[in-house]
Design an enzyme around this catalytic site. Structure first.
Site, PDB file in Angstrom:
ATOM      1  N   HIS A 133       0.944  -0.985  -0.027  1.00 14.53           N
ATOM      2  CA  HIS A 133      -0.109   0.175   0.127  1.00 14.53           C
ATOM      3  C   HIS A 133       0.682   1.200  -0.026  1.00 14.53           C
ATOM      4  O   HIS A 133       1.126   1.799  -1.179  1.00 14.53           O
ATOM      5  CB  HIS A 133      -0.886  -0.014   1.347  1.00 14.53           C
ATOM      6  CG  HIS A 133      -2.123   0.797   0.997  1.00 14.53           C
ATOM      7  ND1 HIS A 133      -2.400   1.768   0.199  1.00 14.53           N
ATOM      8  CD2 HIS A 133      -3.066   0.974   2.039  1.00 14.53           C
ATOM      9  CE1 HIS A 133      -3.570   2.302   0.450  1.00 14.53           C
ATOM     10  NE2 HIS A 133      -3.818   2.019   1.707  1.00 14.53           N
ATOM     11  N   HIS A 180      -2.425  -1.814 -11.594  1.00 12.26           N
ATOM     12  CA  HIS A 180      -3.393  -1.244 -10.495  1.00 12.26           C
ATOM     13  C   HIS A 180      -4.559  -2.047 -10.405  1.00 12.26           C
ATOM     14  O   HIS A 180      -5.140  -2.202 -11.466  1.00 12.26           O
ATOM     15  CB  HIS A 180      -3.435   0.124 -10.730  1.00 12.26           C
ATOM     16  CG  HIS A 180      -4.154   1.009  -9.383  1.00 12.26           C
ATOM     17  ND1 HIS A 180      -5.520   0.857  -9.144  1.00 12.26           N
ATOM     18  CD2 HIS A 180      -3.578   1.712  -8.260  1.00 12.26           C
ATOM     19  CE1 HIS A 180      -5.711   1.529  -8.036  1.00 12.26           C
ATOM     20  NE2 HIS A 180      -4.422   2.339  -7.720  1.00 12.26           N
ATOM     21  N   ASP A 191       2.487   5.503  -7.711  1.00 14.77           N
ATOM     22  CA  ASP A 191       3.880   5.537  -7.077  1.00 14.77           C
ATOM     23  C   ASP A 191       5.069   5.523  -7.925  1.00 14.77           C
ATOM     24  O   ASP A 191       6.194   5.633  -7.616  1.00 14.77           O
ATOM     25  CB  ASP A 191       3.951   4.206  -6.211  1.00 14.77           C
ATOM     26  CG  ASP A 191       2.848   4.038  -5.142  1.00 14.77           C
ATOM     27  OD1 ASP A 191       2.921   4.844  -4.589  1.00 14.77           O
ATOM     28  OD2 ASP A 191       2.024   3.305  -5.222  1.00 14.77           O
TER      29      ASP A 191
END
Ligand SMILES: CC(C)(COP(=O)(O)OP(=O)(O)OC[C@H]1O[C@@H](n2cnc3c(N)ncnc32)[C@H](O)[C@@H]1OP(=O)(O)O)[C@@H](O)C(=O)NCCC(=O)NCCS
Length: 443
Positions: A269, A308, A364
């Site tokens: 996460h 994702h 990210d």
């Protein structure tokens, strides 16, 4: 043929038919319980181990269309907020549902800023952590400990109490985060400077040395505002789900947010951007990118920062972050890892393996590169995520508390263990082998 908003199910075990209502594109899994083979059957359940296809709430806060790459807070596209808003204004929008007028924004800023101080005792238990404690571990502990300072937070059904705890949490998170950072460096804690902006004050608490007043670099302050806007909410992700589950017991919001911070601590996460930095460092140069791509395609490791669960298109946040990176480099100098990242993206987006699986850069992929250029150690990356996500968590918490359909979260299970058996006195049990995994290889 007349259409009805229902689903007809035939139970082939009994031949019976059931008509289940469809509302908002969903059936209620509780409606499946009427489907039984006998009166003592407790009824059919849905099995969804990672809640991949179960809505657990109705929410008005954040909208995501993963196929189209759309993210909106309260109806406003993330691109517009990132370009035109600032973090506190966006936090107001997320928490209250509307953008503030000037007077309400000023009041909101004041109400958050006056809560930026923390009780002096917090410094003492910060000092109690080991010298090499991870700042995110310190954050989990200190956020949870806030509940002991504010017993009034137990009044979760009181609107004024909810407002106060929301302001306190949004106000204090940067202070706790900065204290944790200074603790890891062995530097004295810096008190908040309420003349500065939310992010300017955070930079001051992190970086101020002997100067009387810290002056944040406006470009870095703005970059942090943009990153905070992009991380403010993301509907029912792992930490928000954890927050809602913990808070459903009606515990105070500090304890629930501590649960959310703990969920965010995990590498899947809040830690993915750290993994991206490690991967880029390991690849080492642009020339070695094709070789790395070959390995990822062969299943040897993953291209971190790609793919994702929800976005099957370019994550809209990644686009904005990529652009912000260059604004940061103007001040900090270029982080050489960006060249490797760009080459990875270029080759991956032309490669059928990634294209056919709809694997695009996620939030990210570029955020760690910016944070690293700004001088943050990788251990601070999840902490930088937790600060802005607090407004999202508080909005989700308030929505849940007010929702008459919500109850204490209590999922079901499919029991696959032993049938009933009689207790065996210890002397009569067969001697197991001395190997620890002879009894249970799992733990
Ligand atoms: C984010 C993530 C966990 C989503 O996983 P998911 O929705 O469960 O998707 P799956 O793991 O089922 O992957 C689907 C397919 O794409 C492949 N895949 C997914 N992400 C990949 C990646 N980053 N690199 C290489 N292959 C990848 C899988 O191997 C699988 O291929 P297969 O169908 O041939 O077996 C996954 O894409 C991932 O691990 N990404 C890297 C880590 C990361 O960036 N995490 C941060 C998310 S914000």
């Amino acid at each position: 043929m007349a259409t009805r908003e229902t689903l007809t199910v035939t139970d082939n075990r009994t031949g019976k038919q059931y008509e289940l209502p469809i509302e908002n594109g969903a059936i209620r899994t509780a409606d499946l319980r009427q489907i039984k083979v006998s009166p003592d059957d407790s009824g059919l359940m849905g099995y969804d181990p990672a809640l991949t296809n179960s809505a657990t709430c109705k929410s008005k806060i954040t909208f995501i269309d993963g196929d189209k790459g759309i993210l909106r807070y309260r109806g406003y596209p993330i691109e517009e907020l990132a370009a035109k808003s600032n973090y506190l204004e966006t936090a107001y929008l997320i928490v209250k549902g509307e953008l503030p007028d000037e007077r309400h924004l000023e009041m909101w800023k004041y109400n958050i800023t006056i809560h930026s101080m923390v009780h002096e005792n917090i410094k003492k238990f910060m000092d109690g952590f080991r010298y090499d404690a991870h700042p995110m571990g310190m954050l989990v502990g200190t956020v949870g400990a806030l509940s002991t300072f504010y017993p009034d937070a137990a009044n979760i059904n009181d609107l004024e109490s909810r407002r106060l705890q929301t302001r306190r949490l949004i106000g204090k998170l940067p202070t706790l985060a900065a204290f944790a950072y200074r603790r890891t460096l062995g530097l004295p804690y810096v008190y908040p400077d309420n003349d500065l902006s939310y992010t300017g004050n955070f930079l001051s608490m992190l970086l101020k040395m002997t100067e009387l007043k810290y002056q944040p670099n406006p470009a870095l302050e703005r970059a942090l505002e943009v990153l905070f806007i992009l991380h403010a909410d993301h509907e029912q992700n792992c930490s928000t789900n954890a927050l809602r589950a913990v808070a459903s017991s009606q515990v105070d919001p500090y304890s629930a947010v501590a649960g959310a911070v703990a969920a965010l601590y995990g590498p899947l996460h809040g830690g993915a951007n750290e993994a991206v930095i490690r991967m880029l460092t390991e690849i080492g140069s642009k020339e070695r990118v094709p070789e790395a791509i070959k390995k990822f395609k062969a299943g040897e490791g993953r291209l971190m920062g790609f793919g994702h669960r929800v976005y099957k298109n370019y994550d809209p946040r990644a686009k904005i972050i990529k652009q912000t990176a260059y604004e940061v480099f103007e001040v900090t100098g270029k982080n050489p890892l960006i060249d490797i990242a760009l080459e990875l993206e270029r080759i991956a987006l032309e490669d059928d393996y990634f294209v056919s699986r709809k694997l695009y850069p996620n939030v990210d992929f570029y955020s760690g590169i910016i944070y690293q250029a700004m001088g943050f150690p990788v251990t601070m990356f999840p902490v930088l995520f937790a600060i802005p996500r607090t407004s999202g968590w508080m909005a989700q918490w308030a929505e849940m508390v007010r929702d008459p359909e919500q109850k204490i979260v209590r999922p079901r299970q499919i029991f696959i263990g032993e049938a009933p058996r009689a207790y065996i006195p210890i002397a009569q049990r067969p001697a197991p082998s001395m190997r620890e995994d002879a009894v249970s290889p799992e733990i």
